[in-house]
Design an enzyme around this catalytic site. Sequence first.
Site, short mmCIF file in Angstrom:
data_model
loop_
_atom_site.label_atom_id
_atom_site.label_comp_id
_atom_site.label_asym_id
_atom_site.label_seq_id
_atom_site.Cartn_x
_atom_site.Cartn_y
_atom_site.Cartn_z
N ASP A 1 -1.14 8.08 15.76
CA ASP A 1 -1.65 9.36 15.27
C ASP A 1 -0.40 10.12 14.87
O ASP A 1 0.38 10.54 15.72
CB ASP A 1 -2.38 10.09 16.40
CG ASP A 1 -3.00 11.39 15.91
OD1 ASP A 1 -2.29 12.15 15.22
OD2 ASP A 1 -4.17 11.65 16.21
N HIS A 2 -0.17 10.26 13.56
CA HIS A 2 1.16 10.74 13.15
C HIS A 2 1.42 12.18 13.61
O HIS A 2 2.55 12.61 13.66
CB HIS A 2 1.39 10.54 11.65
CG HIS A 2 0.71 11.55 10.76
ND1 HIS A 2 -0.61 11.48 10.44
CD2 HIS A 2 1.19 12.66 10.14
CE1 HIS A 2 -0.92 12.50 9.66
NE2 HIS A 2 0.16 13.23 9.46
N HIS B 1 -6.30 14.10 15.15
CA HIS B 1 -5.18 15.04 15.15
C HIS B 1 -5.44 16.32 15.96
O HIS B 1 -4.64 16.71 16.80
CB HIS B 1 -4.79 15.45 13.73
CG HIS B 1 -4.51 14.28 12.82
ND1 HIS B 1 -3.92 13.12 13.26
CD2 HIS B 1 -4.73 14.10 11.49
CE1 HIS B 1 -3.79 12.29 12.23
NE2 HIS B 1 -4.28 12.86 11.16
N GLY C 1 0.81 -1.23 0.00
CA GLY C 1 0.00 0.00 0.00
C GLY C 1 0.83 1.27 0.00
O GLY C 1 2.07 1.24 0.14
C1 BG6 Z 1 -4.13 12.38 7.49
C2 BG6 Z 1 -5.45 12.67 6.83
O1 BG6 Z 1 -4.31 11.73 8.70
O2 BG6 Z 1 -3.44 13.61 7.71
C3 BG6 Z 1 -5.26 13.42 5.53
O3 BG6 Z 1 -6.12 11.44 6.58
C4 BG6 Z 1 -4.43 14.65 5.75
O4 BG6 Z 1 -6.51 13.76 4.95
C5 BG6 Z 1 -3.16 14.34 6.51
O5 BG6 Z 1 -4.11 15.18 4.47
C6 BG6 Z 1 -2.44 15.60 6.89
O6 BG6 Z 1 -1.20 15.26 7.45
P1 BG6 Z 1 0.02 16.27 7.43
O7 BG6 Z 1 1.09 15.58 8.18
O8 BG6 Z 1 0.34 16.52 5.98
O9 BG6 Z 1 -0.47 17.53 8.10
#
Ligand code: BG6
Length: 481
Positions: A178-179, A241, A13
């Site tokens: 949760d990144h 987030h 993926g």
């Molecule tokens: C993801 C969402 O978790 O975070 C996306 O599913 C979003 O829709 C993204 O674009 C944004 O992440 P970052 O790190 O680019 O702010």
Amino acid sequence: MQDMTFVLFGATGDLAQRKLFPALYNLYLDGKIPDTISIVGLGRNYFSNEVFQSKVEKALRAYSRRDIQTSGLQRFLTKFRYCAFDATDKESYQRLNELIENREKELDIPENRFFYLSVAPSLVDVITSNLHTSGVSQTKGWKRLIVEKPFGSDLASAQQLNKKLSKTFSEEEIYRIDHYLGKPMVQNLETLVLANPALESLLNHNQIANIQITASETVGVETRADYYDKAGAIRDMVQNHLLQLVMMTALDLPKKITAEEIRVNKMEIMKSIRPILKENVYQNVVRGQYESGEIFDNPVVGYKKEQGVDSSSKNDTYFAARLYIDNPSWSGIPFYIRTGKRMNQKSTRIVIEFKNKVKESFPIEGITPNLLILEISPDESISLRVNMKDPSSNRFDPVYINFSTNSEGLPEAYELLLFDAMLGNATFFANWKEVELSWKWIQPLLEAYQEDMLPLYPYPAGSSGPEEASQLLLSDQFKWW
Ligand code: BG6
């Protein structure tokens, strides 16, 4: 770090190619993964280990933050094995078990098994229960599970999912990723006050007027309409987030505390966020959907015309809200949060606006509120906005004291989070209570959406969102920064 097997579901993926393989590689370059690690990739199609390894190499060349070093590359790639896999088929689990066991013997490593689920949400509970019944997760060593978002689509589904997962994994073994919690500036929040005692007197009740958290993006729905048209900004960005950023901002820790204490603290904060009742949603929440417009001078279509989106969709691509944390540290201080796709800039930031006492006592031309601005991404910086007098005009103008780091050399969020999880450190992962409480806060909003109690305001692509979101702050005599 202990030797282990790292099993990646969804190895063909997008997330694996863009984030996970590069993260593993950069950890390897830094000597932060065990040299004897066994990495097993799973995907639906059949191909050989060699073909899989060349796919990993291709992903590294395309997405690694650091250049590929030919010398260690082959050694890194030999850690990877591939297994064609169907999540609903019992035989697949047997084959996986054999592969894991053979590699454990070959490498002489203990049965420590790390399962990373980068798969469609509907497969999460199928896979975890099959891992259990097939014996793959019944190890003599430790086992851990990383799950990607979305964790459920509302309160009930999240509770149900958690119940199912907990049949196979205990709470301590589950790492809900949760990144945003892996972004270095967000991790910085934990020790910001501790490391900067001068900030302690600034970041308090008597000084702060409001806090604004923004996560704006210029991209639209991209190729994810299938998922996004059901999720909307509220599930995609807010429940996870943005509420995590609220918790991290409100942590406000003057002393070093343990991972467990941080979790308890975050949970207490989430518990203290005042619920927005369904009938009050319209006063505190603004939702929007982008229409056609321009992004960096290029025309783009409106949301309803995006590929895969229902042409009568009422899905939100923008969300803003006012919330209060009813605890002694934050009572009475509004938090404004907002996120949107197809906005005029890509920026995730926290802005702390200080009370403007000067203005209240004697107005001086040009005086604006002092701000502490924490840029989280794509740039990383901390800046303080102060007023400076221009001697020629006697007017005040805002200037910025800016401290930025060179974010180019910094590890990416997934790198930091994978490393923590491999060490068994769950500080920057969402625990179940936080997730459940955040769904509880979101639930009345979802119901108000469903019952059409909240208008969906249009905004042009490339703008800063619907006008109504500015009104939300204007009614408190503030504006967005
Ligand atoms: C993801 C969402 O978790 O975070 C996306 O599913 C979003 O829709 C993204 O674009 C944004 O992440 P970052 O790190 O680019 O702010």
